[in-house]
Design a protein around this motif. Structure first.
Motif, PDB file in Angstrom:
ATOM      1  N   ARG A  66       0.772  -1.282  -0.129  1.00 25.66           N
ATOM      2  CA  ARG A  66       0.171  -0.147   0.000  1.00 25.66           C
ATOM      3  C   ARG A  66       0.760   1.372  -0.025  1.00 25.66           C
ATOM      4  NH1 ARG A  66      -5.291  -1.367   0.486  1.00 25.66           N
ATOM      5  NH2 ARG A  66      -5.745  -3.594   1.444  1.00 25.66           N
ATOM      6  N   SER A  67       1.774   1.247   0.726  1.00 26.79           N
ATOM      7  CA  SER A  67       2.955   2.289   0.705  1.00 26.79           C
ATOM      8  C   SER A  67       3.526   2.573  -0.479  1.00 26.79           C
ATOM      9  CB  SER A  67       4.040   2.258   1.962  1.00 26.79           C
ATOM     10  OG  SER A  67       3.602   2.576   3.191  1.00 26.79           O
ATOM     11  N   ALA A  68       3.972   1.583  -1.139  1.00 29.88           N
ATOM     12  CA  ALA A  68       4.569   1.790  -2.557  1.00 29.88           C
ATOM     13  C   ALA A  68       3.638   2.313  -3.595  1.00 29.88           C
ATOM     14  CB  ALA A  68       4.899   0.365  -3.001  1.00 29.88           C
ATOM     15  N   ILE A  69       2.271   1.798  -3.451  1.00 23.62           N
ATOM     16  CA  ILE A  69       1.370   2.408  -4.314  1.00 23.62           C
ATOM     17  C   ILE A  69       0.850   3.616  -4.208  1.00 23.62           C
ATOM     18  CG2 ILE A  69      -1.273   2.126  -5.141  1.00 23.62           C
ATOM     19  CD1 ILE A  69      -0.971  -0.978  -4.283  1.00 23.62           C
ATOM     20  N   THR A  70       0.734   4.121  -2.934  1.00 25.18           N
ATOM     21  CA  THR A  70       0.617   5.478  -2.566  1.00 25.18           C
ATOM     22  C   THR A  70       1.762   6.356  -2.965  1.00 25.18           C
ATOM     23  OG1 THR A  70      -0.366   4.728  -0.588  1.00 25.18           O
ATOM     24  CG2 THR A  70       0.301   6.940  -0.493  1.00 25.18           C
ATOM     25  N   LEU A  71       2.873   6.056  -2.661  1.00 25.41           N
ATOM     26  CA  LEU A  71       4.068   6.670  -3.462  1.00 25.41           C
ATOM     27  C   LEU A  71       4.069   7.022  -4.829  1.00 25.41           C
ATOM     28  CD1 LEU A  71       7.213   5.483  -1.258  1.00 25.41           C
ATOM     29  CD2 LEU A  71       6.009   7.556  -0.935  1.00 25.41           C
ATOM     30  N   ALA A  72       3.582   5.976  -5.576  1.00 23.13           N
ATOM     31  CA  ALA A  72       3.582   6.081  -6.951  1.00 23.13           C
ATOM     32  C   ALA A  72       2.510   6.813  -7.365  1.00 23.13           C
ATOM     33  CB  ALA A  72       3.246   4.600  -7.738  1.00 23.13           C
ATOM     34  N   VAL A  73       1.182   6.985  -6.835  1.00 24.11           N
ATOM     35  CA  VAL A  73       0.100   7.788  -7.083  1.00 24.11           C
ATOM     36  C   VAL A  73       0.352   9.170  -6.810  1.00 24.11           C
ATOM     37  CG1 VAL A  73      -2.341   8.048  -6.496  1.00 24.11           C
ATOM     38  CG2 VAL A  73      -1.709   5.756  -6.898  1.00 24.11           C
ATOM     39  N   LEU A  74       0.996   9.313  -5.641  1.00 26.00           N
ATOM     40  CA  LEU A  74       1.255  10.923  -5.024  1.00 26.00           C
ATOM     41  C   LEU A  74       2.256  11.367  -6.339  1.00 26.00           C
ATOM     42  CD1 LEU A  74       1.373  10.472  -1.303  1.00 26.00           C
ATOM     43  CD2 LEU A  74      -0.357  11.421  -2.557  1.00 26.00           C
ATOM     44  N   THR A  75       3.338  10.679  -6.499  1.00 19.84           N
ATOM     45  CA  THR A  75       4.233  11.157  -7.612  1.00 19.84           C
ATOM     46  C   THR A  75       3.361  11.330  -8.950  1.00 19.84           C
ATOM     47  OG1 THR A  75       5.910   9.981  -6.700  1.00 19.84           O
ATOM     48  CG2 THR A  75       6.327  10.494  -8.997  1.00 19.84           C
ATOM     49  N   ALA A  76       2.454  10.434  -9.304  1.00 16.52           N
ATOM     50  CA  ALA A  76       1.791  10.749 -10.511  1.00 16.52           C
ATOM     51  C   ALA A  76       1.222  11.829 -10.638  1.00 16.52           C
ATOM     52  CB  ALA A  76       1.136   9.629 -10.913  1.00 16.52           C
ATOM     53  N   LEU A  77       0.339  12.017  -9.628  1.00 15.09           N
ATOM     54  CA  LEU A  77      -0.396  13.283  -9.511  1.00 15.09           C
ATOM     55  C   LEU A  77       0.217  14.541  -9.091  1.00 15.09           C
ATOM     56  CD1 LEU A  77      -3.519  11.478  -7.567  1.00 15.09           C
ATOM     57  CD2 LEU A  77      -3.430  12.072 -10.028  1.00 15.09           C
ATOM     58  N   GLY A  78       1.473  14.443  -8.652  1.00 15.65           N
ATOM     59  CA  GLY A  78       1.934  15.557  -8.342  1.00 15.65           C
ATOM     60  C   GLY A  78       1.646  16.228  -7.086  1.00 15.65           C
ATOM     61  N   CYS A  79       1.459  15.320  -6.377  1.00 12.22           N
ATOM     62  CA  CYS A  79       0.885  15.724  -4.690  1.00 12.22           C
ATOM     63  C   CYS A  79       1.954  15.700  -3.784  1.00 12.22           C
ATOM     64  CB  CYS A  79      -0.059  14.747  -4.205  1.00 12.22           C
ATOM     65  SG  CYS A  79      -1.676  14.616  -5.236  1.00 12.22           S
ATOM     66  N   HIS A  80       2.755  16.737  -4.064  1.00 15.30           N
ATOM     67  CA  HIS A  80       4.124  16.806  -3.286  1.00 15.30           C
ATOM     68  C   HIS A  80       3.894  17.345  -1.900  1.00 15.30           C
ATOM     69  CE1 HIS A  80       5.678  17.206  -7.835  1.00 15.30           C
ATOM     70  NE2 HIS A  80       5.708  15.836  -7.481  1.00 15.30           N
ATOM     71  N   ASP A  81       2.781  17.944  -1.619  1.00 17.91           N
ATOM     72  CA  ASP A  81       2.539  18.053  -0.045  1.00 17.91           C
ATOM     73  C   ASP A  81       2.470  16.926   0.643  1.00 17.91           C
ATOM     74  OD1 ASP A  81       2.874  20.979  -0.878  1.00 17.91           O
ATOM     75  OD2 ASP A  81       0.516  21.121  -0.835  1.00 17.91           O
ATOM     76  N   GLU A  82       2.163  15.898   0.307  1.00 20.12           N
ATOM     77  CA  GLU A  82       1.607  14.739   1.006  1.00 20.12           C
ATOM     78  C   GLU A  82       3.149  13.565   0.888  1.00 20.12           C
ATOM     79  OE1 GLU A  82      -1.311  13.659   2.339  1.00 20.12           O
ATOM     80  OE2 GLU A  82      -1.605  15.856   2.251  1.00 20.12           O
ATOM     81  N   LEU A  83       3.656  13.879  -0.292  1.00 18.57           N
ATOM     82  CA  LEU A  83       4.905  13.109  -0.499  1.00 18.57           C
ATOM     83  C   LEU A  83       6.041  12.615   0.614  1.00 18.57           C
ATOM     84  CD1 LEU A  83       5.681  10.995  -2.676  1.00 18.57           C
ATOM     85  CD2 LEU A  83       7.098  12.616  -3.536  1.00 18.57           C
ATOM     86  N   ALA A  84       6.289  13.656   1.248  1.00 14.46           N
ATOM     87  CA  ALA A  84       7.328  13.351   2.313  1.00 14.46           C
ATOM     88  C   ALA A  84       6.643  12.780   3.650  1.00 14.46           C
ATOM     89  CB  ALA A  84       7.830  14.767   2.944  1.00 14.46           C
ATOM     90  N   MET A  85       5.592  12.788   3.964  1.00 11.54           N
ATOM     91  CA  MET A  85       4.902  12.119   5.073  1.00 11.54           C
ATOM     92  C   MET A  85       4.889  10.759   4.474  1.00 11.54           C
ATOM     93  SD  MET A  85       0.719  12.621   6.357  1.00 11.54           S
ATOM     94  CE  MET A  85       0.294  12.646   4.476  1.00 11.54           C
ATOM     95  N   HIS A  86       4.568  10.375   3.338  1.00 13.63           N
ATOM     96  CA  HIS A  86       4.236   9.088   2.894  1.00 13.63           C
ATOM     97  C   HIS A  86       5.560   8.282   2.574  1.00 13.63           C
ATOM     98  CE1 HIS A  86      -0.025   8.190   3.217  1.00 13.63           C
ATOM     99  NE2 HIS A  86      -0.036   9.471   2.924  1.00 13.63           N
ATOM    100  N   VAL A  87       6.511   9.057   2.269  1.00  8.62           N
ATOM    101  CA  VAL A  87       7.998   8.573   2.535  1.00  8.62           C
ATOM    102  C   VAL A  87       8.358   8.014   3.984  1.00  8.62           C
ATOM    103  CG1 VAL A  87      10.464   9.177   2.072  1.00  8.62           C
ATOM    104  CG2 VAL A  87       8.906   9.735   0.239  1.00  8.62           C
ATOM    105  N   ARG A  88       8.055   8.879   4.806  1.00  2.09           N
ATOM    106  CA  ARG A  88       8.358   8.409   6.051  1.00  2.09           C
ATOM    107  C   ARG A  88       7.451   7.121   6.439  1.00  2.09           C
ATOM    108  NH1 ARG A  88       9.353  13.787   6.668  1.00  2.09           N
ATOM    109  NH2 ARG A  88       7.085  14.503   6.982  1.00  2.09           N
ATOM    110  N   ALA A  89       6.190   7.320   5.804  1.00  4.99           N
ATOM    111  CA  ALA A  89       5.276   6.006   6.231  1.00  4.99           C
ATOM    112  C   ALA A  89       5.831   4.730   5.387  1.00  4.99           C
ATOM    113  CB  ALA A  89       3.861   6.290   5.630  1.00  4.99           C
ATOM    114  N   ALA A  90       6.444   5.118   4.346  1.00  6.00           N
ATOM    115  CA  ALA A  90       7.036   3.834   3.678  1.00  6.00           C
ATOM    116  C   ALA A  90       8.199   3.241   4.508  1.00  6.00           C
ATOM    117  CB  ALA A  90       7.347   4.334   2.313  1.00  6.00           C
TER     118      ALA A  90
END
Length: 127
Positions: free
Chosen positions: A60-84
């Motif tokens: 789920r974390s890998a998918i979330t990173l991919a989707v956030l990247t694809a959508l350009g949701c950079h405000d959420e990305l750092a939080m989800h890198v830590r989560a990954a």
């Protein structure tokens, strides 16, 4: 005040993935206006999706990173890198997810994602 077991389970997963500090900060910043959104995202994302059995948290974390990247949701990305990282992805695996996303989402979005992930990974290594 009664407790809803589904919301309790959702909050437990949210805390396990994002960490108590992040969740406590988000809840403390909630206003009367934003509180319904906080409740919705806990129920929908963390309760409706992250608590399901079909995928483990690493996936789920890998998918979330991919989707956030694809959508350009950079405000959420750092939080989800830590989560990954918390969910067991290695630095190399995070890099592979971002690299794999690049040809499908666009080089500029992946470039920004790499910059954010690099900063988070450096901070995590320093801690």
């Amino acid at each position: 005040m009664t407790s809803d077991p589904d919301i309790d389970a959702a909050m437990a997963v949210r805390r396990a993935v994002l960490g108590d500090t992040h969740v406590d900060r988000a809840q403390a910043k909630a206003t009367e206006f934003t509180r319904p959104f906080q409740e919705y995202l806990t129920a929908a994302a963390w309760g409706g999706v992250w608590t399901r059995d079909g995928l483990d948290r690493r996936t789920r974390s890998a998918i979330t990173l991919a989707v956030l990247t694809a959508l350009g949701c950079h405000d959420e990305l750092a939080m989800h890198v830590r989560a990954a990282l918390r969910n067991g992805l290695t630095e190399a695996e995070i890099g592979e997810v971002l690299l794999h996303t690049a040809p499908y989402s666009g080089i500029p979005k992946a470039n920004s994602a790499f910059a954010i992930a690099d900063q988070v990974l450096r901070e995590s290594a320093a801690e």
